[in-house]
Scaffold this active site. Structure first.
Site, short mmCIF file in Angstrom:
data_model
loop_
_atom_site.label_atom_id
_atom_site.label_comp_id
_atom_site.label_asym_id
_atom_site.label_seq_id
_atom_site.Cartn_x
_atom_site.Cartn_y
_atom_site.Cartn_z
N ALA A 205 0.77 -1.02 -0.05
CA ALA A 205 -0.02 0.01 -0.17
C ALA A 205 1.08 1.43 0.01
O ALA A 205 1.95 1.36 0.77
CB ALA A 205 -0.67 -0.15 1.43
N ASN B 208 -2.09 -9.77 11.50
CA ASN B 208 -0.82 -8.42 10.86
C ASN B 208 -1.35 -7.05 11.70
O ASN B 208 -2.76 -6.84 11.50
CB ASN B 208 -0.35 -9.05 9.49
CG ASN B 208 -0.83 -7.94 8.77
OD1 ASN B 208 -1.21 -6.49 9.04
ND2 ASN B 208 -1.52 -8.20 8.59
N LEU C 60 -0.06 0.27 6.96
CA LEU C 60 0.40 0.47 6.28
C LEU C 60 2.17 1.37 5.83
O LEU C 60 1.30 2.52 5.14
CB LEU C 60 -0.77 1.62 5.77
CG LEU C 60 -1.99 1.04 5.62
CD1 LEU C 60 -3.18 2.69 5.31
CD2 LEU C 60 -2.14 0.18 4.49
N CYS D 171 -8.28 -1.98 5.15
CA CYS D 171 -7.25 -2.43 5.86
C CYS D 171 -7.64 -2.45 7.75
O CYS D 171 -8.30 -1.14 7.65
CB CYS D 171 -5.91 -1.54 5.91
SG CYS D 171 -4.46 -1.76 6.72
N ASN E 184 -9.61 -9.02 1.65
CA ASN E 184 -8.92 -8.26 2.53
C ASN E 184 -8.76 -9.28 4.36
O ASN E 184 -9.42 -10.01 4.14
CB ASN E 184 -8.91 -6.44 3.00
CG ASN E 184 -7.51 -6.24 3.50
OD1 ASN E 184 -6.93 -6.66 4.50
ND2 ASN E 184 -7.15 -4.61 3.06
N GLY F 270 -4.49 -16.29 5.64
CA GLY F 270 -3.66 -17.10 5.89
C GLY F 270 -4.84 -18.51 5.35
O GLY F 270 -6.07 -18.70 5.45
N GLY G 45 -6.75 -15.06 -0.02
CA GLY G 45 -7.57 -15.43 1.60
C GLY G 45 -6.92 -16.81 1.33
O GLY G 45 -7.24 -17.43 1.15
#
Ligand SMILES: Cc1cc2nc3c(=O)[nH]c(=O)nc-3n(C[C@H](O)[C@H](O)[C@H](O)COP(=O)(O)OP(=O)(O)OC[C@H]3O[C@@H](n4cnc5c(N)ncnc54)[C@H](O)[C@@H]3O)c2cc1C
Ligand SMILES: Cc1cc2nc3c(=O)[nH]c(=O)nc-3n(C[C@H](O)[C@H](O)[C@H](O)COP(=O)(O)OP(=O)(O)OC[C@H]3O[C@@H](n4cnc5c(N)ncnc54)[C@H](O)[C@@H]3O)c2cc1C
Ligand SMILES: Cc1cc2nc3c(=O)[nH]c(=O)nc-3n(C[C@H](O)[C@H](O)[C@H](O)COP(=O)(O)O)c2cc1C
Ligand SMILES: Cc1cc2nc3c(=O)[nH]c(=O)nc-3n(C[C@H](O)[C@H](O)[C@H](O)COP(=O)(O)O)c2cc1C
Ligand code: FES
Ligand code: FES
EC number: 1.3.-.-
Lengths: 255, 304, 304, 255
Positions: free
Chosen positions: C46, C69, C73, C130, C192, C217, C243
């Site tokens: 990003a 995580n 960004l 995000c 996402n 994951g 994904g």
């Protein structure tokens, strides 16, 4: 009684292409009641794969507190199972379900199996023979490479093999053999793909028969309602393969 | 002596551990394996007015550290649950939390009223989050207004405290939690399953006959924990937390995040003795962590 | 000969495999390991107007078959990305999809306009999903109206096709997809990460310094697959699916569900060669399944 | 060059309480450049645990294409790692990062390690001694049971041990030993808990020092920005432990 035990692997070997024979030892073996019951195996301590795998009991050795399973290593779980070696411990839950009623046979029984439906018929054949019942074995496989236990069944009775590709025995399905055989038996027992079970039921509408079914399972003990089949016995209820079955009398399961 | 007891509306629990709804039937099967009186409580399978046959099979599929299910609320119906299953459970010294489902508000109200009168039902769990039925279920759990009104309606008729079971398949779970709090809920249970799918790679067909199913198991624990943490931060309602609990440390994590008690679902399939095992391990683990009671641990993460 | 090529707005891909944004930096590190020209495309980290330092550490935590995580960004800012990172990538014969993030619509517009002019940027991926920043990010991705307007604004200034990256943390992903379609999006990338949390069991503290993080994951594959299936059913936009993809069969599943191409995120950390390995295995796997081209497979599940 | 290889486990043994010494063989070993580099290990083929584990290289044997690691089995990943046996294959990515610059030492170096920060100092000590540098080893552990490699370090130079509970060597931390020792060295190298690294930096502000840091990692190669630290070198940038480090000159990392 149902037990959960870390059983010890006694022996594991590949007895046909991708087909493994696995013998384990432990107290759970002493709980085995009927041929056709199954166990629920946790193939890894990790969460991936998460669920247990249902595998039928192929033969029982009460004296040694051992039993043997035969399975095809295809997916992730059975693949991991096939890596177990003598001495490894294996988390097994069982014995589960209701098996084949040996007391129902009178004189002569047909044991009709397809592929990985063949294994539970072996213990069944042993027990029927012990009771003085004549057993005829009609077993179907994909190809010659996939055939197992032919000699062992022969020791117990007349044995006919069909392979889909004709590489061994009769070419075609077990029904091709059945068509050629006399119907001089009183009881049949069958385990294999659902289509085969259907065909067998159709072939012998008048005979007493017992069929072992498969369904994808969650708990394996009757609590989660994953493994249900519709039944001719009730419009408003299912039967559960894991705890009501896996063996049902012919005519009970709507598949 | 470590104190495992938990007091929640309607529920005086010996310990904070209970099997989650739908993963324990009505207790009969697990009763073959251990004494159900050991459990903190039992959340029984969803009950609807009429007998439900549920969805076609396959109903389950395995995924990485999880599973999908689309049982579709199969259950014998209110009459049989109240007349047979619940009386059978009376032999055990364990409070029952009855999971209530339906297609319309009237359905929920009818089941809630009747089932809450059973002597061993100490609380209701209103399932507004089942992802596996076409009507009702999750549709009640994704709109705050609808959730609030349903809560009100059920509260009016229930003779025991009412817990609302929240769906994780929402943008803002706190707004749903606040709505049911306004509606008069006595507590929250969370989370139900995440909507998911698995394909048969060879054929491209969804494995679950219902196409989609609810994802449960260790895979969803991070999502469940986050939601419990958020809801406990923004409402005063006690929470029974669940989602991926498989061992005693998972229980500690949910309590830390703000749950007052913890339900165990999928893990029962992996290890049928998981609930009594966790209950057995709790005192020592609490002691190791320096706690004398379960209550001290509740919401610990918020106080750090 | 199996045909791996894929044609998408702005993107003529050699094959349908590309690393997902944030899991591949700006390519430099993986370029030490293999030739980046093998890839179908690269989704770069990003980019925001200014340099971003991101969140404090720990920024990652492992979960069952997944990871959290909260990088936040971190990136060197538009100037450096356009002036250094993108020109460096020009040595490879691979289209770049630039991931654009920001706090306000103006931010998005500024980055989109500038970065879309880079010669090797063939498409933009607008990150309205995000979960790890306080402002912007996911807030643009959870409200259909906001998403539509942002899409419009970005479309107006972009000199290349615009893909909108959707968040799974919503009640109704189809409504967001439809909104960005109305806003003029050329495609969708999804999903996402799911918002999640992990505790340090000993202390009760969240492990991630940012408290919550994004779950990625294999654990999330069922959710991703379900969303791709639903969105592809209800919109006409091409989808780049992601994904939990770790192997060639996962790619087949996403294509079957309706994705036209597939991005690989977390799996790069587990096996840094995963993208070229999958690309190498695709022809044989397609052949086994009876397909001559990737395109034939797209949306197969819907046609059964 | 960074390689990913299924390396063969040559030997694994527990050398102190929960501390394992693991030697592996393969081509990757020949890529090792500096002491203090690390490798990223996939402990299972399944997705659970998912991420690789970073472990430092404790000693390198180029001739045998082997290297050795020493780690504490505490969590799930290192627990699984400790179950590997000779002959097993292990998926290793490495060598990663920048290690200790041996060429910076002139005559005498202090090697200061704490707990599982001690292992990389062993290869460092070997290489410094090969270059004719005198090395003094100041090593801290929890307790006597956790001490390892004491004799090996003694063979290479003066070695001082501290244990937190005083069950072996000096009671307390490495800093207690440092206080008693002369400052007649030119360079120090340190690896251990961040608090220890901080204390060491404070103790020798005038000396040339190199410190090895830890952070939770994703990729291990610099692509994911998981393992960053703030740095005195820039207000607008981070450094990455995995690819810029794990070893940094004293004064660079803000921890
Ligand atoms: C009562 C019963 C007895 C069985 N006995 C045997 C036996 O003796 N020998 C043998 O080889 N196989 C037997 N099977 C089938 C065996 O359970 C499956 O082959 C096995 O579960 C596949 O697991 P996998 O990990 O290899 O496949 P995967 O595809 O990785 O499995 C994924 C999931 O689907 C389930 N699943 C996949 N195929 C089947 C199937 N055919 N039946 C039920 N669940 C399935 C798995 O259990 C698992 O939960 C039996 C099944 C049942 C229900
Ligand atoms: C550059 C580097 C070199 C290292 N060298 C060694 C060594 O030589 N010997 C040794 O014993 N340990 C070493 N460590 C620490 C080691 O990586 C962790 O102890 C290990 O990852 C813990 O994994 P686990 O599965 O046992 O714990 P878990 O708690 O199950 O791990 C969960 C997750 O957190 C991460 N994690 C947990 N603790 C740490 C930590 N201290 N540092 C980084 N990540 C962590 C894990 O990698 C994993 O992703 C090193 C760490 C780094 C960054
Ligand atoms: C097979 C199965 C059936 C379920 N049935 C119900 C149900 O009837 N009512 C309900 O509220 N939740 C039901 N659930 C959801 C669980 O109660 C629980 O909320 C969810 O599975 C998350 O917990 P877990 O990860 O521990 O399984 C079911 C879950 C599974 C796996
Ligand atoms: C460490 C990390 C950093 C990420 N950074 C970004 C980002 O900068 N922009 C973005 O749109 N997505 C980002 N993502 C999300 C991924 O692109 C992807 O959508 C998600 O991880 C799901 O795919 P996976 O399961 O294959 O990882 C990031 C994911 C991870 C794990
Ligand atoms: S598998 Fe759970 S009821 Fe049969
Ligand atoms: S671990 Fe990914 S950048 Fe360091």
């Amino acid at each position: 009684m149902i037990k959960q035990e870390r059983m010890q692997v006694v022996k594991q070997q590949e007895i046909a292409k991708h087909i493994f024979e696995l013998t384990v030892q432990g107290e759970l073996a002493n709980e085995m009641a009927e041929p056709g019951q199954f166990v629920h195996i946790r193939v890894a301590d990790s969460f991936e794969p998460l669920l247990r795998r249902p595998i039928s009991v192929a033969s029982i050795d009460m004296e040694a507190s051992q039993f043997t399973m035969i399975y095809r290593a295809e997916g992730r779980g059975t693949g991991l199972l096939s890596e177990k070696k003598a001495g490894d411990l294996l988390d097994i839950l069982g014995p589960l379900g209701h098996g084949f009623p040996v007391e129902e046979a009178q004189k002569k029984a047909y044991l009709i199996g397809g592929g990985i439906g063949v294994p539970p018929l072996y213990e069944l054949a042993k027990q029927l023979n012990e009771r003085g019942i004549e057993t005829v074995h009609i077993l179907g496989f994909e190809s010659k490479q996939a055939v197992f236990y032919e000699d062992k069944f022969r020791e117990l009775g007349d044995t006919h093999i069909a392979t889909v590709d004709g590489s061994h025995g009769t070419q075609g399905f077990v029904t091709h053999i059945l068509n050629e055989l006399p119907s001089d038996f009183d009881t049949y027992y069958s385990c294999g793909p659902t289509a085969m079970l259907e065909a067998v039921q159709w072939a012998y509408p008048q005979k007493k028969g017992f069929l072992s079914y498969e369904q994808r399972m969650g708990c394996g003990i009757g609590a989660c309602f994953a493994c249900v089949c519709r039944t001719t016995k009730s419009e408003t209820d299912y039967i559960k393969v894991c705890s009501d079955g896996p063996v049902f009398p012919a005519g009970v399961v709507i598949s | 002596m470590t104190d495992l007891t938990v007091e929640l509306p309607g529920l005086d629990l010996k310990n904070p551990i209970m099997p989650a709804s739908g993963c324990f039937g009505f207790g009969k099967e697990y009763a073959q394996l251990y004494d159900l009186s050991q459990l903190g409580a039992i959340m029984i399978k969803a009950t609807t007015v009429e007998t439900r046959l549920g969805n076609p099979t396959p109903r389950v599929a395995e995924t990485a550290s999880g599973m999908l299910n689309a049982i579709g609320l199969q259950n014998p119906g209110l009459e049989k649950v109240a007349g047979q299953e619940l009386p059978w459970l009376e032999q055990y010294d364990v409070p029952i939390i009855a999971n209530v489902a339906g297609t319309t508000t009237e359905d929920y109200v009818e089941v809630a009223k009747a089932i809450s009168e059973a002597p061993n039902v100490h609380a209701l769990e209103i399932n507004i989050s089942c992802p596996n039925v076409k009507l009702g279920g999750i549709t009640f759990g994704t709109d705050p207004d609808v959730a609030r009104e349903l809560t009100r309606a059920v509260k009016e008729v229930s003779s025991v405290p009412v817990y609302i079971k929240l769906s994780p398949n929402v943008t803002d779970i706190v707004s749903i939690a606040k709505a049911v709090e306004e509606g008069g809920a006595d507590g929250i249970t969370m989370i139900n399953t995440l909507l998911g799918m698995r394909m048969d790679t060879k054929t491209g067909r969804p494995i679950i006959a219902n196409i989609t199913g609810g994802l449960s198991g260790p895979a969803i624990k991070p999502v469940a924990l986050r939601m419990v943490y958020e809801v406990s931060k923004h409402t005063k309602l006690p929470i029974i937390g669940m989602g991926g609990v498989t061992n005693v440390d998972d229980v500690i994590d949910f309590l830390s995040a703000g749950a007052s008690a913890v339900a165990v679902g999928t893990a029962n399939f992996v290890n049928p003795f998981v609930c009594p095992e966790i209950i057995g391990q709790l005192p020592e683990r609490l002691h190791e962590l320096g706690f004398d009671s379960v209550k001290e641990l509740v919401g610990r993460s918020h106080r750090l």
